[in-house]
Design a protein around this motif. Structure first.
Motif, mmCIF file in Angstrom:
data_model
loop_
_atom_site.group_PDB
_atom_site.id
_atom_site.type_symbol
_atom_site.label_atom_id
_atom_site.label_comp_id
_atom_site.label_asym_id
_atom_site.label_seq_id
_atom_site.Cartn_x
_atom_site.Cartn_y
_atom_site.Cartn_z
ATOM 1 N N CYS A 133 3.550 -2.774 -37.958
ATOM 2 C CA CYS A 133 4.560 -3.798 -37.938
ATOM 3 C C CYS A 133 4.059 -5.268 -37.679
ATOM 4 O O CYS A 133 3.019 -5.303 -37.494
ATOM 5 C CB CYS A 133 5.662 -3.351 -36.887
ATOM 6 N N SER A 134 5.276 -6.157 -37.604
ATOM 7 C CA SER A 134 4.790 -7.382 -37.368
ATOM 8 C C SER A 134 4.870 -7.916 -35.765
ATOM 9 O O SER A 134 5.472 -6.985 -35.060
ATOM 10 C CB SER A 134 5.336 -8.488 -38.186
ATOM 11 N N SER A 135 4.523 -8.968 -35.501
ATOM 12 C CA SER A 135 4.756 -9.365 -34.152
ATOM 13 C C SER A 135 6.156 -9.665 -33.498
ATOM 14 O O SER A 135 6.239 -9.661 -32.264
ATOM 15 C CB SER A 135 3.843 -10.777 -33.721
ATOM 16 N N THR A 136 7.076 -9.746 -34.346
ATOM 17 C CA THR A 136 8.419 -9.734 -33.998
ATOM 18 C C THR A 136 8.981 -8.350 -33.571
ATOM 19 O O THR A 136 10.058 -8.383 -33.120
ATOM 20 C CB THR A 136 9.125 -10.095 -35.257
ATOM 21 N N ILE A 137 8.269 -7.481 -33.548
ATOM 22 C CA ILE A 137 8.608 -5.950 -32.978
ATOM 23 C C ILE A 137 8.811 -6.294 -31.328
ATOM 24 O O ILE A 137 9.838 -5.409 -30.954
ATOM 25 C CB ILE A 137 7.521 -5.150 -33.180
ATOM 26 N N GLN A 171 0.955 -2.444 -34.084
ATOM 27 C CA GLN A 171 1.186 -1.330 -34.203
ATOM 28 C C GLN A 171 2.320 -0.778 -33.233
ATOM 29 O O GLN A 171 2.217 -1.110 -32.031
ATOM 30 C CB GLN A 171 -0.082 -0.360 -33.978
ATOM 31 N N LEU A 172 3.331 -0.093 -33.858
ATOM 32 C CA LEU A 172 4.278 0.655 -33.108
ATOM 33 C C LEU A 172 4.073 2.117 -32.984
ATOM 34 O O LEU A 172 3.867 2.708 -33.964
ATOM 35 C CB LEU A 172 5.720 0.283 -33.484
ATOM 36 N N ARG A 173 4.150 2.749 -31.840
ATOM 37 C CA ARG A 173 3.688 4.103 -31.891
ATOM 38 C C ARG A 173 4.674 4.878 -30.826
ATOM 39 O O ARG A 173 5.317 4.337 -29.700
ATOM 40 C CB ARG A 173 2.380 4.262 -31.578
ATOM 41 N N TYR A 174 5.213 5.902 -31.157
ATOM 42 C CA TYR A 174 5.885 6.942 -30.326
ATOM 43 C C TYR A 174 4.882 7.948 -29.968
ATOM 44 O O TYR A 174 4.456 8.664 -30.941
ATOM 45 C CB TYR A 174 7.083 7.397 -30.922
ATOM 46 N N VAL A 175 4.900 8.406 -28.744
ATOM 47 C CA VAL A 175 4.043 9.427 -28.369
ATOM 48 C C VAL A 175 4.881 10.469 -27.539
ATOM 49 O O VAL A 175 5.687 9.979 -26.647
ATOM 50 C CB VAL A 175 2.910 9.001 -27.384
ATOM 51 N N GLY A 176 5.080 11.604 -27.874
ATOM 52 C CA GLY A 176 5.826 12.568 -27.196
ATOM 53 C C GLY A 176 5.335 13.139 -26.179
ATOM 54 O O GLY A 176 4.187 13.083 -25.702
ATOM 55 N N GLN A 177 6.060 14.057 -25.593
ATOM 56 C CA GLN A 177 5.725 15.031 -24.304
ATOM 57 C C GLN A 177 4.316 15.866 -24.875
ATOM 58 O O GLN A 177 4.670 16.382 -25.810
ATOM 59 C CB GLN A 177 6.695 15.864 -23.766
ATOM 60 N N GLN A 178 3.514 15.848 -23.862
ATOM 61 C CA GLN A 178 2.436 16.760 -24.389
ATOM 62 C C GLN A 178 2.613 18.269 -23.821
ATOM 63 O O GLN A 178 3.249 18.548 -23.000
ATOM 64 C CB GLN A 178 1.015 16.264 -23.611
ATOM 65 N N GLU A 179 2.059 18.787 -24.998
ATOM 66 C CA GLU A 179 2.181 20.318 -24.757
ATOM 67 C C GLU A 179 0.657 20.834 -24.344
ATOM 68 O O GLU A 179 -0.256 20.446 -24.906
ATOM 69 C CB GLU A 179 2.399 21.283 -26.077
ATOM 70 N N LEU A 180 0.646 21.381 -23.239
ATOM 71 C CA LEU A 180 -0.935 21.795 -22.901
ATOM 72 C C LEU A 180 -1.059 23.209 -23.497
ATOM 73 O O LEU A 180 -2.238 23.598 -23.833
ATOM 74 C CB LEU A 180 -0.778 22.019 -21.343
ATOM 75 N N GLY A 181 -0.080 24.006 -23.671
ATOM 76 C CA GLY A 181 -0.449 25.403 -24.236
ATOM 77 C C GLY A 181 -1.059 26.189 -23.214
ATOM 78 O O GLY A 181 -1.210 26.031 -21.885
ATOM 79 N N ASP A 182 -1.465 27.457 -23.588
ATOM 80 C CA ASP A 182 -2.344 28.290 -22.683
ATOM 81 C C ASP A 182 -3.620 27.948 -22.789
ATOM 82 O O ASP A 182 -4.229 27.079 -23.430
ATOM 83 C CB ASP A 182 -2.030 29.680 -23.144
#
Lengths: 258, 224
Positions: free
Chosen positions: B121-125, B95-106
């Motif tokens: 994805c495959s292992s060649t990632i 698994q390939l994953r992008y995680v962005g900046q977190q927003e805490l909010g109020d």
């Protein structure tokens, strides 16, 4: 005086009959459910029905024990005429359960005493109680009391323990540690404590700091000045000390290594 | 051939426009001490959907890559990319994953929200990312259990540090703390804030065993 009592009796009877009818219909619907919907009937539903019946029973006993209710025990029901022939009206009133008001059925329906078998058993018990000597009775009562007290002790002890346990659990909340939460979250989210560069054998090829420095150099302005500032201001919030040392070593290695 | 990528881009942008891509992660985090994890698992078994099959266990290796690029301004960009693979099921895709900046909010917002995109994805990632210029930032092993309740996902996992470079994953690892990490998350398309309220209610049910909270990463930077 007579009239008022009669009125009261009439009112009470009407009330009782209504309650009994309610009870009858809910029992009938429950039986219906058990017989026909046993596949889909769920337990909460069943309990609801049961609660309804038990509530109706309570209501009925309340009506019976009410002050205004005349003492029914003092009244007599007198069968004036018995007949072995079918009585249509009676059958209609009883929904076909009782069709004749005959001599073999009446004693059962109008019975006010216990059944003979139950009566003889009660008599036996009463005899036994009457024949008991005072001392023996006292002894038995004492023994019984002892047993009850013992059970009472066990129950209250268990309750005490349970209460102490639940209150202590509510107060201290020792199930989790804030420090551990922060440690874990920082590790998973930012790699805090997981980066190879932080370990004593810092010459590891996978260490973040090591890899960054050579990569940034060609693209950057060159020289060692921009690199630390770059690395320190990245939003990943790394611990500055380890990175600095890593970068230094990288800068030293770089001109010769490549 | 030339039309294919274009149409793929078109359908992607159309999907984005229709707001059907679950690209927002609603997240609450907490932990539980090792000796109480059984109690927590027991409670989760009762609360969650997969009662019959029992909790699903997992044993994953996660690599966090960072792509650093000098932006137009003075501030450098760091693009974190995470690669995850199941150690207990080698045939599964990675698994390939992008995680962005977190927003805490109020205060009114019950959970952390961050953008998240993942794909199989495959292992060649790993080779691919390396060729792109990504470098391994850190890595860890997560082993634990996953529960589901509706759209919510609850993981209870132990985080292990990789022992040393030469040992294989799964060997020579050491836990980094005496607690299990507990995460409650939902992936949803943008703007479905109602799910956050469900998560808050669910988190309430796990108290005081676990305090699932919004955790501010920026503040964690100062912790030793």
């Amino acid at each position: 005086m007579q009239q008022r009592e009669e009125k009261q009796l009439e009112f009470a009877l009407e009330n009782i009959i209504q309650r009994v009818n309610d009870l009858k219909s809910s029992i009938a619907s429950m039986i219906m459910k058990v017989e026909n919907e046993y596949e889909t009937l769920n337990w909460p539903n069943f309990l609801d029905n049961y609660a309804l019946i038990s509530g109706q029973l309570t209501a009925l006993s309340k009506v019976l024990s009410h002050d205004k209710c005349p003492v029914l025990r003092n009244l007599t029901v007198l069968p004036l005429m018995l007949s072995p022939e079918r009585d249509e009206q009676l059958a209609q009133i009883t929904e076909g359960r009782v069709t004749t008001f005959a001599h073999d059925l009446v004693p059962d329906y109008l019975r006010t005493k216990l059944e003979p078998m139950a009566e003889s058993k009660m008599l036996q018990v009463e005899n036994k109680a009457a024949n008991l000597t005072y001392e023996n009775a006292q002894k038995q009562v004492a023994a019984y009391q002892k047993v009850v007290l013992h059970v009472w002790d066990i129950v209250s002890k268990a309750r005490e323990e349970w209460e102490v346990e639940s209150s202590s659990r509510g107060n201290t909340q020792q199930n989790s540690s804030v420090a551990d939460t922060h440690l874990l979250v920082a590790a998973v989210g930012m790699g805090k404590g997981l980066k190879m560069g932080a370990s004593p054998n810092g010459g590891n090829p996978t260490s973040g700091g090591m890899m960054v420095a050579p990569q940034n150099r060609p693209g950057g302005a060159g020289g060692s000045v921009p690199i630390p500032s770059n690395t320190q201001s990245v939003p990943m919030n790394k611990a500055p000390s380890t990175i600095k040392t890593n970068i230094k070593s990288a800068a030293q290695i770089h001109p010769y290594g490549r | 051939m030339s039309a294919a990528p274009g149409s793929a881009m078109d359908s992607l942008s159309a999907a984005l426009k229709c707001n059907i891509i679950p690209n927002q992660e609603y997240l609450l985090q907490g932990s539980v001490l090792d000796q109480y994890v059984e109690v927590l698992l027991h409670r989760l078994r009762g609360l969650c959907d997969n009662v019959d099959s029992g909790p699903e266990s997992f044993h994953d290796h996660e690599l966090s890559f960072a792509l650093r690029a000098q932006g137009a301004g003075a501030a450098p960009m760091v693009l974190p990319l995470r690669v995850r693979r199941a150690l207990d099921s080698p045939d599964s895709p990675w698994q390939l994953r992008y995680v962005g900046q977190q927003e805490l909010g109020d205060k009114n917002r019950p959970t952390v929200v961050r953008s998240s995109i993942d794909m199989a994805c495959s292992s060649t990632i790993v080779d691919f990312l390396t060729e792109l210029g990504c470098r391994i930032d850190f890595e860890y092993i997560a082993r634990g259990y996953m529960f589901r309740k509706g759209r919510m996902k609850i993981t209870v996992s132990k985080i292990f540090k990789m022992g040393n470079m030469n040992s294989k994953p799964g060997e020579g690892v050491e836990p980094i703390s005496q607690s299990y990490l507990v995460e409650l998350s939902v992936l949803a398309p943008t703007g479905q804030d109602a799910i956050a309220e469900d998560m808050r209610i669910f988190a309430e049910q796990l108290r005081p065993l676990v305090q699932l909270e919004k955790i501010d990463y920026k503040r964690l930077g100062n912790i030793p």
